[in-house]
Design an enzyme around this catalytic site. Structure first.
Site, PDB file in Angstrom:
ATOM      1  N   THR A 220      -0.053  -1.016  35.045  1.00 59.03           N
ATOM      2  CA  THR A 220      -0.601  -0.231  34.513  1.00 59.03           C
ATOM      3  C   THR A 220      -1.228  -1.071  33.030  1.00 59.03           C
ATOM      4  OG1 THR A 220       0.161   1.577  35.048  1.00 59.03           O
ATOM      5  CG2 THR A 220      -0.830   1.927  32.964  1.00 59.03           C
TER       6      THR A 220
ATOM      7  N   ARG B  63      -1.384  12.719  43.945  1.00 56.04           N
ATOM      8  CA  ARG B  63      -0.369  12.674  42.715  1.00 56.04           C
ATOM      9  C   ARG B  63      -0.982  12.077  41.635  1.00 56.04           C
ATOM     10  NH1 ARG B  63       1.539   8.366  39.464  1.00 56.04           N
ATOM     11  NH2 ARG B  63       3.533   8.704  39.083  1.00 56.04           N
TER      12      ARG B  63
ATOM     13  N   GLY C 149      -0.243  10.813  37.836  1.00 52.07           N
ATOM     14  CA  GLY C 149       0.927  10.482  36.832  1.00 52.07           C
ATOM     15  C   GLY C 149       0.645  10.700  35.604  1.00 52.07           C
ATOM     16  N   ASP C 150       1.176   9.862  34.552  1.00 55.94           N
ATOM     17  CA  ASP C 150       1.273  10.286  33.238  1.00 55.94           C
ATOM     18  C   ASP C 150      -0.173   9.645  32.492  1.00 55.94           C
ATOM     19  OD1 ASP C 150       2.294   7.880  33.613  1.00 55.94           O
ATOM     20  OD2 ASP C 150       2.464   7.709  31.573  1.00 55.94           O
TER      21      ASP C 150
ATOM     22  N   THR D 166       3.419   3.235  29.720  1.00 58.69           N
ATOM     23  CA  THR D 166       3.434   2.912  30.922  1.00 58.69           C
ATOM     24  C   THR D 166       4.913   3.045  31.404  1.00 58.69           C
ATOM     25  OG1 THR D 166       3.354   0.806  32.407  1.00 58.69           O
ATOM     26  CG2 THR D 166       3.952   0.384  30.046  1.00 58.69           C
ATOM     27  N   GLY D 167       4.896   3.356  32.717  1.00 59.49           N
ATOM     28  CA  GLY D 167       6.490   3.563  33.189  1.00 59.49           C
ATOM     29  C   GLY D 167       6.404   4.582  34.477  1.00 59.49           C
TER      30      GLY D 167
ATOM     31  N   GLY E 141       5.675   7.693  35.768  1.00 60.16           N
ATOM     32  CA  GLY E 141       4.930   8.869  35.269  1.00 60.16           C
ATOM     33  C   GLY E 141       5.550  10.106  35.161  1.00 60.16           C
TER      34      GLY E 141
HETATM   35  N1  ASP Z   1       2.797   5.358  34.458  1.00 66.35           N
HETATM   36  C1  ASP Z   1       1.998   5.237  35.494  1.00 66.35           C
HETATM   37  C2  ASP Z   1       1.946   6.197  36.912  1.00 66.35           C
HETATM   38  O1  ASP Z   1       3.024   6.749  36.735  1.00 66.35           O
HETATM   39  C3  ASP Z   1       2.641   3.903  36.199  1.00 66.35           C
HETATM   40  C4  ASP Z   1       2.887   2.676  35.460  1.00 66.35           C
HETATM   41  O2  ASP Z   1       2.592   2.541  34.223  1.00 66.35           O
HETATM   42  O3  ASP Z   1       3.444   1.778  36.035  1.00 66.35           O
HETATM   43  O4  ASP Z   1       0.937   6.545  37.441  1.00 66.35           O
END
Ligand code: ASP
Length: 344
Positions: A204, A232, A234-235, A255-256, A258
């Site tokens: 991301t 789906r 995410g955040d 990022t992470g 979500g």
């Molecule tokens: N945060 C993103 C999601 O969950 C993925 C990521 O940042 O690696 O869609």
């Protein structure tokens, strides 16, 4: 060993340059910063052993290019909201990252792209989720903010809006890359083992900036998680979870994993800790990442800047592709780093 990419990297532009191994503290301005810039290219569980020297160099070059673009715009007096959009557009076109070109595949073998942008000066924002067929999701999010009376569009409606606004479309296949396809195939072979393992979730992109006018902005763009189910979310497109900007406090891009960032409202938590709890940017980022999101079992990180030009890059995963630049007077401090662990 590639010194640049294995070490935190600081350059003082006033002709002095040095690099040192190991994590470095985030630059903190001794006086009010002229501008500040923080960028990420995803967080995850990876270390030096997971990247070849060539891959490290490629990431280092990509993050450096993004820093240079942001620096040039900020030096020209560009508004923070333009800077974060332009930096993210550059990264969306880079197939190294899981955003725009290079985005991960859904379980149905498609790309559903998410993006959001927030302007700290106006406290306005725009977001899209499940966008298909447009080259720069972040610019569609910007159009949502600037050219609609709404803040968030999804799926088909997002595409109709983007088309109506004349957003640049992308031909079939533009988003496909071998790397993302291989991850998709690996995930498909393990189908049923959802969610996708941690090492598959990185790439991301996001940016937070303070401009010379004292305004903050942040932007985030992603393909989401490999093999995510159709629909789906995410955040990253959720303002308050993946993105935030408010001139009174901070600009943040996350990022992470979500789901955990949504469950704990990470970016708005950081804002609230500062506004209502009187915490510093660092205390707020660490509290939101370690005490809240991480405590539930999630992983990832944030890049953040505040109105004084402090920059924080905080993560509880083992790595986060990250870069920062800070201008104070005539001096510019820069850092590009990938590996952890996080050290304040
Ligand atoms: N945060 C993103 C999601 O969950 C993925 C990521 O940042 O690696 O869609």
């Amino acid at each position: 060993m590639n010194l640049i990419s294995r070490c935190a990297f600081l350059v003082i532009v006033s002709a002095m340059a040095f690099a040192s191994c190991g994590p470095q503290p985030s630059p903190a301005p001794s006086s009010q910063a002229t501008w500040a810039l923080a960028i990420h290219g995803g967080a995850g569980h990876f270390g030096e052993e997971d990247l070849t020297a060539a891959q490290e160099e490629a990431y280092e070059a990509a993050l450096s290019s993004a820093l240079e673009l942001g620096q040039a715009l900020l030096d020209d007096g560009a508004p923070a909201v333009d800077v974060v959009e332009q930096v993210v557009r550059l990264l969306e076109d880079d197939s190294l990252f899981n955003a725009g070109r290079g985005a991960v595949f859904t379980s149905e073998g498609t790309h559903e792209l998410d993006a959001s942008i927030a302007d700290g000066a106006t406290r306005n924002c725009g977001a899209v989720t499940g966008l298909q067929g447009f080259r720069h999701p972040i610019s569609v999010a910007r159009l949502v903010m600037d050219s609609s009376e709404h803040v968030f569009f999804s799926g088909h409606g997002a595409g109709v809006f983007a088309e109506g606004q004349g957003a640049e479309s992308a031909p079939a296949g533009w988003f496909d890359t071998d790397k993302a396809y291989r991850r998709y195939r690996r995930a498909a072979e393990r189908a049923g083992d959802t969610p996708v393992p941690l090492e598959e979730k990185r790439g991301t992109v996001g940016c937070a900036a303070l401009d010379v006018h004292g305004n903050l902005a942040a932007a985030t763009s992603t393909g989401g998680m490999t093999y995510k189910r159709h629909g789906r979310i995410g955040d990253s497109p959720i303002v308050g979870a993946g993105t935030w900007a408010d001139n009174r406090t901070c600009a943040v891009s996350a990022t992470g994993w979500g789901e955990y960032f949504i469950r704990t409202g990470v970016t708005q938590d950081i804002h609230g800790r500062m506004l209502h709890g009187g915490q510093s940017l660092r205390e707020a980022c660490e509290g939101a990442i370690f005490d809240e999101m991480g405590a539930l079992g999630g992983d990832g990180g944030v890049v953040a800047v505040d109105a004084q030009g402090h920059v924080e890059l905080v993560f509880n995963s083992t790595g986060m592709f990250r870069a920062q630049a800070l201008k104070t007077g005539d001096r510019v401090d820069r850092e590009v780093a990938m590996f952890g662990p996080y050290q304040p």
